[in-house]
Design a protein around this motif. Sequence first.
Motif, PDB file in Angstrom:
ATOM      1  N   ARG A 146     102.774  34.077  24.340  1.00 26.55           N
ATOM      2  CA  ARG A 146     102.041  33.180  25.232  1.00 26.55           C
ATOM      3  C   ARG A 146     102.387  33.380  26.706  1.00 26.55           C
ATOM      4  O   ARG A 146     101.555  33.107  27.579  1.00 26.55           O
ATOM      5  N   THR A 147     103.607  33.843  26.975  1.00 24.10           N
ATOM      6  CA  THR A 147     104.063  33.945  28.362  1.00 24.10           C
ATOM      7  C   THR A 147     104.728  35.297  28.598  1.00 24.10           C
ATOM      8  O   THR A 147     105.569  35.724  27.806  1.00 24.10           O
ATOM      9  N   ASP A 148     104.353  35.946  29.687  1.00 27.96           N
ATOM     10  CA  ASP A 148     104.989  37.187  30.109  1.00 27.96           C
ATOM     11  C   ASP A 148     106.077  36.832  31.119  1.00 27.96           C
ATOM     12  O   ASP A 148     105.783  36.442  32.249  1.00 27.96           O
ATOM     13  N   PHE A 149     107.334  36.944  30.712  1.00 31.76           N
ATOM     14  CA  PHE A 149     108.424  36.513  31.594  1.00 31.76           C
ATOM     15  C   PHE A 149     108.476  37.329  32.883  1.00 31.76           C
ATOM     16  O   PHE A 149     108.991  36.861  33.905  1.00 31.76           O
ATOM     17  N   THR A 150     107.943  38.550  32.862  1.00 28.05           N
ATOM     18  CA  THR A 150     107.992  39.376  34.075  1.00 28.05           C
ATOM     19  C   THR A 150     107.003  38.893  35.134  1.00 28.05           C
ATOM     20  O   THR A 150     107.102  39.291  36.304  1.00 28.05           O
ATOM     21  N   ARG A 151     106.050  38.044  34.752  1.00 33.19           N
ATOM     22  CA  ARG A 151     105.061  37.526  35.700  1.00 33.19           C
ATOM     23  C   ARG A 151     105.286  36.052  36.028  1.00 33.19           C
ATOM     24  O   ARG A 151     104.509  35.467  36.785  1.00 33.19           O
ATOM     25  N   ALA A 152     106.306  35.455  35.439  1.00 34.70           N
ATOM     26  CA  ALA A 152     106.617  34.054  35.728  1.00 34.70           C
ATOM     27  C   ALA A 152     107.411  33.958  37.031  1.00 34.70           C
ATOM     28  O   ALA A 152     107.809  34.967  37.621  1.00 34.70           O
ATOM     29  N   GLU A 153     107.640  32.739  37.481  1.00 32.07           N
ATOM     30  CA  GLU A 153     108.328  32.549  38.758  1.00 32.07           C
ATOM     31  C   GLU A 153     109.849  32.629  38.643  1.00 32.07           C
ATOM     32  O   GLU A 153     110.532  32.891  39.630  1.00 32.07           O
ATOM     33  N   SER A 154     110.383  32.404  37.466  1.00 24.78           N
ATOM     34  CA  SER A 154     111.843  32.368  37.299  1.00 24.78           C
ATOM     35  C   SER A 154     112.473  33.732  37.555  1.00 24.78           C
ATOM     36  O   SER A 154     111.909  34.780  37.195  1.00 24.78           O
TER      37      SER A 154
END
Length: 343
Positions: free
Chosen positions: A220-228
């Motif tokens: 559901r989420t691509d961590f490389t494109r998140a803000e964290s």
Amino acid sequence: MKATQSSDGPARQAAEDRPASMRAVVQQRYGPPSVLRTTEVDLPLPGPGDVLVKVGAASVHLGDYFVMTGKPYVLRLVFGLRRPRHGIPGRDFAGVVAAVGKHVTAVRPGDEVFGWSTAGTLAEYACVPADHVAPVPVGTSLVEAAAVPTSALTALQAMRDVAKVGPGQTVLITGASGGVGSFAVQIAKALGAEVTGVCSSRNVDLVRSLGADHVVDYTRTDFTRAESRYDVILDNVEAQPLAAVRRALTPAGTLIPNSGRGGRWLGPLARIVRARVLSGFTRQHLKPFASVEKPRDLLTLADLLTTGQVTPVIDRICPLDEAADALRYVEAGHTRGKVVVTI
């Protein structure tokens, strides 16, 4: 396979209580799991500094699969050019000491121990140097102890030695539900870090139960494109390009690539070299590494098991005759923790 002869007194005296042969998984050539067969082989005899262990359980991991197939081919420089130097696969084990060499004082027959062997563990007995074993902690089963050595040592050295994780740091671990990942989540928490685990939807609850502060469902989420942004990333999957993963690092963060996969000739070596070279041109630290089995680290893991800071996750338990199936399952890459073979 012939038994190793020894002039060791205690080992010779105890020989009357042991069989002359044992059941073992054997391979005569490199290849897929179908090359494995279970057969009778001669019992190994301990030398002066060795311990003979009656194996109760042995875990398997991706490295065992690579060694079995002989791919990447560079592995054959270490394990045998044309065929495996040691015909019994497996590295990690737990069991009961059956005999000790005359120079061994740290353990005695009847002790429960766990550790690693370079001569194969998918067998009824394994003969190993005495400093390759540690006592099984009270309250830990042989199955749990067998799951620990290689994967937990890798996680410990990655978090403590390579990344130097400490209180207040943020750590992201991909493949957080796998063999190395499940240990890394717990060890990073024990070191005081704020931990984020990346896994599939079905493993979210498992990773959270290991102590992860945050869990990212990669479907559901691509961590490389998140803000964290994270101080440390242990990438056990390497499904994303290096440049993309670096976006999730802090400006001076540490990235540890650790999938072990790669081309058929050199495996991950090309990526390792690329990361090392790139690290010289950025403030970020790109640190692929190979774990090294150290007796003192095995004792550290035993302490973590004793205190409950680390608990092995067991996906499947298979009998010795199903060792080939266990290795096939590990190679597929979707294990929840460890796969253990009981003997």
